[in-house]
Structures are given as structure tokens and as C-alpha cells.
Design a protein around this motif. Structure first.
Motif, PDB file in Angstrom:
ATOM      1  N   ALA A   1       0.580  -1.148  -0.051  1.00 54.99           N
ATOM      2  CA  ALA A   1      -0.044  -0.107  -0.048  1.00 54.99           C
ATOM      3  C   ALA A   1       0.922   1.186  -0.274  1.00 54.99           C
ATOM      4  CB  ALA A   1      -0.902   0.233   0.993  1.00 54.99           C
ATOM      5  N   THR A   2       1.725   1.486   0.531  1.00 50.47           N
ATOM      6  CA  THR A   2       3.002   2.556   0.483  1.00 50.47           C
ATOM      7  C   THR A   2       4.057   2.588  -0.473  1.00 50.47           C
ATOM      8  OG1 THR A   2       4.181   1.623   2.411  1.00 50.47           O
ATOM      9  CG2 THR A   2       2.880   2.241   3.065  1.00 50.47           C
ATOM     10  N   THR A   3       3.910   1.523  -1.309  1.00 51.98           N
ATOM     11  CA  THR A   3       5.201   1.548  -2.176  1.00 51.98           C
ATOM     12  C   THR A   3       4.009   1.911  -4.089  1.00 51.98           C
ATOM     13  OG1 THR A   3       6.653  -0.057  -0.907  1.00 51.98           O
ATOM     14  CG2 THR A   3       6.524   0.261  -3.853  1.00 51.98           C
ATOM     15  N   GLN A   4       4.307   3.177  -3.857  1.00 53.88           N
ATOM     16  CA  GLN A   4       3.097   2.974  -5.795  1.00 53.88           C
ATOM     17  C   GLN A   4       3.897   3.415  -6.476  1.00 53.88           C
ATOM     18  OE1 GLN A   4      -0.415   5.226  -4.362  1.00 53.88           O
ATOM     19  NE2 GLN A   4      -0.569   4.917  -2.235  1.00 53.88           N
ATOM     20  N   ILE A   5       4.205   2.853  -7.278  1.00 52.96           N
ATOM     21  CA  ILE A   5       5.771   3.228  -7.989  1.00 52.96           C
ATOM     22  C   ILE A   5       4.594   4.566  -8.889  1.00 52.96           C
ATOM     23  CG2 ILE A   5       6.587   1.648 -10.169  1.00 52.96           C
ATOM     24  CD1 ILE A   5       5.992  -0.803  -9.076  1.00 52.96           C
ATOM     25  N   ASP A   6       5.914   5.147  -9.257  1.00 54.34           N
ATOM     26  CA  ASP A   6       5.704   6.579 -10.041  1.00 54.34           C
ATOM     27  C   ASP A   6       5.487   6.071 -11.410  1.00 54.34           C
ATOM     28  OD1 ASP A   6       5.049   9.147 -10.642  1.00 54.34           O
ATOM     29  OD2 ASP A   6       7.471   8.938 -11.264  1.00 54.34           O
ATOM     30  N   PRO A   7       4.433   6.177 -12.510  1.00 56.26           N
ATOM     31  CA  PRO A   7       4.040   5.488 -13.771  1.00 56.26           C
ATOM     32  C   PRO A   7       5.175   6.420 -14.758  1.00 56.26           C
ATOM     33  CG  PRO A   7       2.993   7.141 -13.149  1.00 56.26           C
ATOM     34  CD  PRO A   7       3.327   6.519 -11.732  1.00 56.26           C
ATOM     35  N   VAL A   8       5.822   7.934 -13.972  1.00 54.58           N
ATOM     36  CA  VAL A   8       6.605   8.929 -15.589  1.00 54.58           C
ATOM     37  C   VAL A   8       8.320   8.039 -14.813  1.00 54.58           C
ATOM     38  CG1 VAL A   8       7.571  10.845 -15.826  1.00 54.58           C
ATOM     39  CG2 VAL A   8       5.159  10.753 -14.772  1.00 54.58           C
TER      40      VAL A   8
ATOM     41  N   THR B   1       0.630  13.795  -5.033  1.00 51.65           N
ATOM     42  CA  THR B   1       1.179  13.300  -3.873  1.00 51.65           C
ATOM     43  C   THR B   1       0.490  13.103  -2.388  1.00 51.65           C
ATOM     44  OG1 THR B   1       3.342  14.519  -4.294  1.00 51.65           O
ATOM     45  CG2 THR B   1       2.939  13.405  -2.308  1.00 51.65           C
ATOM     46  N   ARG B   2      -0.613  13.609  -2.168  1.00 49.77           N
ATOM     47  CA  ARG B   2      -1.873  13.848  -1.510  1.00 49.77           C
ATOM     48  C   ARG B   2      -2.195  12.755  -1.860  1.00 49.77           C
ATOM     49  NH1 ARG B   2      -4.578  18.335  -1.027  1.00 49.77           N
ATOM     50  NH2 ARG B   2      -6.392  17.218  -1.577  1.00 49.77           N
TER      51      ARG B   2
ATOM     52  N   ASN C   1       9.345   5.158  -4.659  1.00 49.89           N
ATOM     53  CA  ASN C   1       8.367   6.293  -3.710  1.00 49.89           C
ATOM     54  C   ASN C   1       7.732   7.918  -4.361  1.00 49.89           C
ATOM     55  OD1 ASN C   1       9.531   5.283  -0.913  1.00 49.89           O
ATOM     56  ND2 ASN C   1      11.463   5.913  -1.692  1.00 49.89           N
ATOM     57  N   THR C   2       6.699   7.623  -3.585  1.00 48.83           N
ATOM     58  CA  THR C   2       5.820   8.692  -4.284  1.00 48.83           C
ATOM     59  C   THR C   2       6.795   9.902  -4.344  1.00 48.83           C
ATOM     60  OG1 THR C   2       3.771   7.506  -2.974  1.00 48.83           O
ATOM     61  CG2 THR C   2       3.574   9.861  -4.080  1.00 48.83           C
ATOM     62  N   PRO C   3       6.659  10.513  -5.665  1.00 44.00           N
ATOM     63  CA  PRO C   3       7.015  11.460  -5.678  1.00 44.00           C
ATOM     64  C   PRO C   3       6.858  12.623  -4.676  1.00 44.00           C
ATOM     65  CG  PRO C   3       7.042  10.942  -7.301  1.00 44.00           C
ATOM     66  CD  PRO C   3       6.490   9.841  -6.804  1.00 44.00           C
ATOM     67  N   ILE C   4       7.314  13.905  -4.543  1.00 43.67           N
ATOM     68  CA  ILE C   4       6.801  14.835  -3.671  1.00 43.67           C
ATOM     69  C   ILE C   4       6.424  15.918  -5.706  1.00 43.67           C
ATOM     70  CG2 ILE C   4       6.895  16.921  -2.055  1.00 43.67           C
ATOM     71  CD1 ILE C   4       8.690  15.013  -1.077  1.00 43.67           C
ATOM     72  N   HIS C   5       5.332  16.595  -5.082  1.00 43.70           N
ATOM     73  CA  HIS C   5       4.763  17.480  -6.651  1.00 43.70           C
ATOM     74  C   HIS C   5       4.386  18.691  -5.548  1.00 43.70           C
ATOM     75  CE1 HIS C   5       3.670  14.238  -9.008  1.00 43.70           C
ATOM     76  NE2 HIS C   5       3.703  13.243  -8.832  1.00 43.70           N
ATOM     77  N   LEU C   6       5.683  19.419  -5.646  1.00 44.82           N
ATOM     78  CA  LEU C   6       5.573  20.792  -4.949  1.00 44.82           C
ATOM     79  C   LEU C   6       5.285  22.040  -5.998  1.00 44.82           C
ATOM     80  CD1 LEU C   6       8.863  21.101  -3.055  1.00 44.82           C
ATOM     81  CD2 LEU C   6       6.760  21.014  -1.817  1.00 44.82           C
ATOM     82  N   SER C   7       3.833  21.846  -6.206  1.00 46.70           N
ATOM     83  CA  SER C   7       3.225  22.729  -7.339  1.00 46.70           C
ATOM     84  C   SER C   7       1.340  23.085  -6.648  1.00 46.70           C
ATOM     85  CB  SER C   7       2.869  22.360  -8.703  1.00 46.70           C
ATOM     86  OG  SER C   7       2.299  23.023  -9.214  1.00 46.70           O
ATOM     87  N   SER C   8       1.076  24.665  -6.508  1.00 41.97           N
ATOM     88  CA  SER C   8      -0.121  24.560  -5.791  1.00 41.97           C
ATOM     89  C   SER C   8      -1.159  24.389  -7.360  1.00 41.97           C
ATOM     90  CB  SER C   8      -0.062  26.277  -5.053  1.00 41.97           C
ATOM     91  OG  SER C   8       0.699  27.112  -6.421  1.00 41.97           O
ATOM     92  N   THR C   9      -0.369  24.441  -8.306  1.00 43.34           N
ATOM     93  CA  THR C   9      -1.382  25.059  -9.740  1.00 43.34           C
ATOM     94  C   THR C   9      -0.612  23.665 -10.679  1.00 43.34           C
ATOM     95  OG1 THR C   9      -0.170  26.755 -10.866  1.00 43.34           O
ATOM     96  CG2 THR C   9      -2.400  27.332  -9.766  1.00 43.34           C
ATOM     97  N   PHE C  10      -1.637  23.343 -11.370  1.00 42.25           N
ATOM     98  CA  PHE C  10      -1.565  22.135 -12.357  1.00 42.25           C
ATOM     99  C   PHE C  10      -1.686  22.420 -14.033  1.00 42.25           C
ATOM    100  CE2 PHE C  10      -1.716  20.303  -8.534  1.00 42.25           C
ATOM    101  CZ  PHE C  10      -0.664  19.464  -8.346  1.00 42.25           C
ATOM    102  N   ASN C  11      -1.043  22.727 -15.035  1.00 44.87           N
ATOM    103  CA  ASN C  11      -1.013  23.255 -16.365  1.00 44.87           C
ATOM    104  C   ASN C  11      -2.503  22.405 -16.660  1.00 44.87           C
ATOM    105  OD1 ASN C  11      -0.320  24.616 -18.432  1.00 44.87           O
ATOM    106  ND2 ASN C  11      -0.319  22.132 -19.854  1.00 44.87           N
ATOM    107  N   GLN C  12      -3.599  22.953 -18.068  1.00 45.59           N
ATOM    108  CA  GLN C  12      -4.910  22.897 -18.388  1.00 45.59           C
ATOM    109  C   GLN C  12      -4.330  22.086 -19.718  1.00 45.59           C
ATOM    110  OE1 GLN C  12      -6.745  20.924 -16.606  1.00 45.59           O
ATOM    111  NE2 GLN C  12      -4.962  21.511 -14.268  1.00 45.59           N
ATOM    112  N   VAL C  13      -4.715  21.758 -19.998  1.00 42.09           N
ATOM    113  CA  VAL C  13      -4.033  21.622 -21.614  1.00 42.09           C
ATOM    114  C   VAL C  13      -5.597  22.101 -22.327  1.00 42.09           C
ATOM    115  CG1 VAL C  13      -4.007  19.505 -23.773  1.00 42.09           C
ATOM    116  CG2 VAL C  13      -2.970  19.081 -21.683  1.00 42.09           C
ATOM    117  N   SER C  14      -6.158  22.655 -22.277  1.00 47.15           N
ATOM    118  CA  SER C  14      -8.048  22.571 -22.977  1.00 47.15           C
ATOM    119  C   SER C  14      -8.551  23.486 -21.374  1.00 47.15           C
ATOM    120  CB  SER C  14      -8.533  21.385 -23.007  1.00 47.15           C
ATOM    121  OG  SER C  14      -9.793  22.178 -23.769  1.00 47.15           O
TER     122      SER C  14
END
Length: 299
Positions: A10-17, A51-52, A22-35
Motif C-alpha cells: 500500500a505504501t509502495t506506489q510506483i511512479d508511472p513516469v 502526492t496527497r 517512493n511517491t514523488p513530492i509534487h510541489l506545485s499549487s497549480t497544474f497546467n490544463q491542456v484545454s
């Protein structure tokens, strides 16, 4: 070993990228939208962060639930769940409840017309007698903080189902390694993840898990609306701490059992509150619904 393996998976979620274990720490408040017309899964971090989300999925899996949500503290969790109720609603609450939870019921919710009755839930008859026409839920804590009173969880669920009430259980003292209230029929499980789940006294965190999609939607709405979410770095630290939950709880509970037995033999000790002792009035029910007496005692 199956339980330990489940925690590791459960605690080992392989990053697909990248393939990171270990789960990457995504330090971003906003995310790009394609459309502009078709937003992706993530747009603003209060509403969701990779991450959360990964750690929320971990918590859901550990509690045998379908929906998990993380909050900034245990009290933020409990308060957010209680904010799903409305003016005029009544809740039955165990009188053996954590002081912070007591304060929210007594000094916050009352101001908004959400009322409650404190009862000794170790006697199920007290619950039945306290039900009112506007009662919506039963809130329990088992074992309780700090006197380790144990409530018959399945018994509470039976009463709730008979009267169409929601059940909420604080599982902080046990952790999902020792007790799984959802398996016993509870609707919503809450945790102060600051304690056993994180395990290193380095973060504040809270978690809630449910199997009910409608309840999950209400909880997520409050999480997003109020915004008391768990930060990204703390989410990652919680995931790291959960990796050792099983081995920590095994050692904690063994030490608690040994200490409780020793204290019980001391002439200056009048009473030991620990449901893992055969002498405890809660021993039998604790053995039925949990692995052991847990890692906390008082005397």
C-alpha cells in the motif's frame, strides 16, 4: 505476514513516469490544463495533489475502505467530518472522548445548532435511550483517550442500522494494523495520523476513510471548501512513516502489555486501564474486535 505485506504494498506506489518506488513530492499549487474546456485530474492543490492523493489511497487501503482523505491535523479531520451535519441535527457521542473533540462539540457546533448528547457507550442501552427524532449519527472512540474504555463496535453498528444513523469511529489509538472498524460495519473512520500512523513525532496530520460514496462526497466537499488539507511534504512523510507501521505497533503493544502487567502488581497502583489485561472489564470485547490491547495505557 499478510498484513505486513499489505502495508508494504500500500505504501509502495510506483511512479508511472520515472519508476520511482517512493511517491514523488509534487510541489506545485497549480497544474497546467491542456484545454480550457476539459480540465485534467489536478488543477489547484487544495482540490487535489498527486502526492496527497497517493497517500489518501494508502490510508483507504489500510482501513479496507474505498475513499480516503487527509487533513492538516487530527482535529481538522474530526471537525471537517462533523461539518457534514447541519443545523438541527443531533449526534450521540461517547462521554469517553478526546478533549479536543469534546471542545468542538461543546463550544463550536452548539453555536451552529448541531446538538449532541454525551453517553457512556460501553453500555449499549445508553445509546438507544439517547436517540431523538433528529439524531443523525453516533460518534465513538474505542479504546478511548485517556481511560481506554472499549465500546462494542458491532453492537453500535447494529443500533445505528436499526435507526438509520451514521456511525463514526475514532481509530487513533488502535491504527488500522490492530483494528478495522469499517470491517465491523462503521461508516466513517477518523484518525489523528500524528500519532501511530506517522510514527516519528515530526508532523501533524489527520485521516478519514469511508466505504460510502455519498458520505465520501460530503467529506471531500468540506475538505475542498474549508481547505484544511495536508501539505505535500507532510503527506510524503506520512507515507514514509506508514511503511514501518506494522513493526512499530508490534513493539509498542508488546511493551504496553508488559508495562501494564508490571503496574498491576504494584501496591501503590489502584487501577490500570489497559484492555489487554485479562483483569480488564473490556478484555473480552477488545479481543473480539482488535488484535490486542493496543499501545497505550493509563493508571
Amino acid at each position: 505476514m499478510t498484513e505486513i505485506t499489505d502495508i508494504i504494498k500500500a505504501t509502495t506506489q510506483i511512479d508511472p513516469v520515472t519508476g520511482s518506488l517512493n511517491t514523488p513530492i509534487h510541489l506545485s499549487s497549480t497544474f497546467n490544463q491542456v484545454s480550457f474546456d476539459d480540465f485534467g485530474e489536478f488543477d489547484y492543490a487544495r482540490s487535489g495533489n498527486p502526492t496527497r492523493n497517493a497517500v489518501e489511497a494508502t490510508m483507504a487501503r489500510l482501513e479496507h475502505g474505498n475513499f480516503g482523505y487527509l487533513f492538516s491535523t487530527g482535529m481538522a479531520t474530526i471537525s471537517s467530518v462533523l461539518l457534514t451535519f447541519s443545523q438541527g441535527d443531533h449526534l450521540i457521542v461517547t462521554k469517553h472522548v478526546y478533549g479536543g473533540t469534546f471542545r468542538v462539540f461543546e463550544d463550536v457546533l452548539n453555536r451552529f445548532g448541531i446538538t449532541h448528547t454525551f453517553v457512556d457507550c460501553t453500555d449499549l442501552e445508553n445509546i438507544t435511550k439517547a436517540i431523538q427524532p433528529n439524531t443523525k449519527a453516533i460518534y465513538i472512540e474505542s479504546p478511548s483517550n485517556p481511560i481506554l474504555a472499549v465500546t462494542d463496535i458491532a453492537g453500535v453498528v447494529a443500533i445505528a442500522k436499526e435507526h438509520q444513523l451514521v456511525t463514526i469511529a475514532d481509530n487513533t489509538f488502535m491504527s488500522p494494523y490492530l483494528q478495522k472498524p469499517l470491517d465491523l460495519g462503521i461508516d466513517i473512520v477518523v484518525h489523528s495520523a500524528t500519532k501511530w500512523l506517522a510514527g516519528h513525532s515530526d508532523i501533524l496530520a489527520g485521516a478519514v476513510v469511508t466505504n460510502d460514496q455519498a458520505l465520501a462526497a460530503q467529506i471531500y466537499f468540506v475538505q475542498n471548501a474549508v481547505g484544511a488539507t495536508l501539505g505535500v511534504t507532510d503527506s510524503w512523510l506520512l507515507q514514509r512513516g506508514l511503511k514501518t507501521l506494522a513493526i512499530r505497533m508490534e513493539r509498542h503493544t508488546a511493551s504496553a502489555q508488559q508495562m501494564a502487567a508490571w503496574l498491576e502488581q504494584q501496591s501503590v497502583v489502584l487501577r490500570v486501564n489497559y484492555p489487554g489485561l485479562v483483569s480488564s472489564p473490556f478484555f473480552e470485547i477488545q479481543q473480539r474486535q482488535a488484535k490486542n490491547g493496543g499501545a497505550v495505557l493509563s493508571f
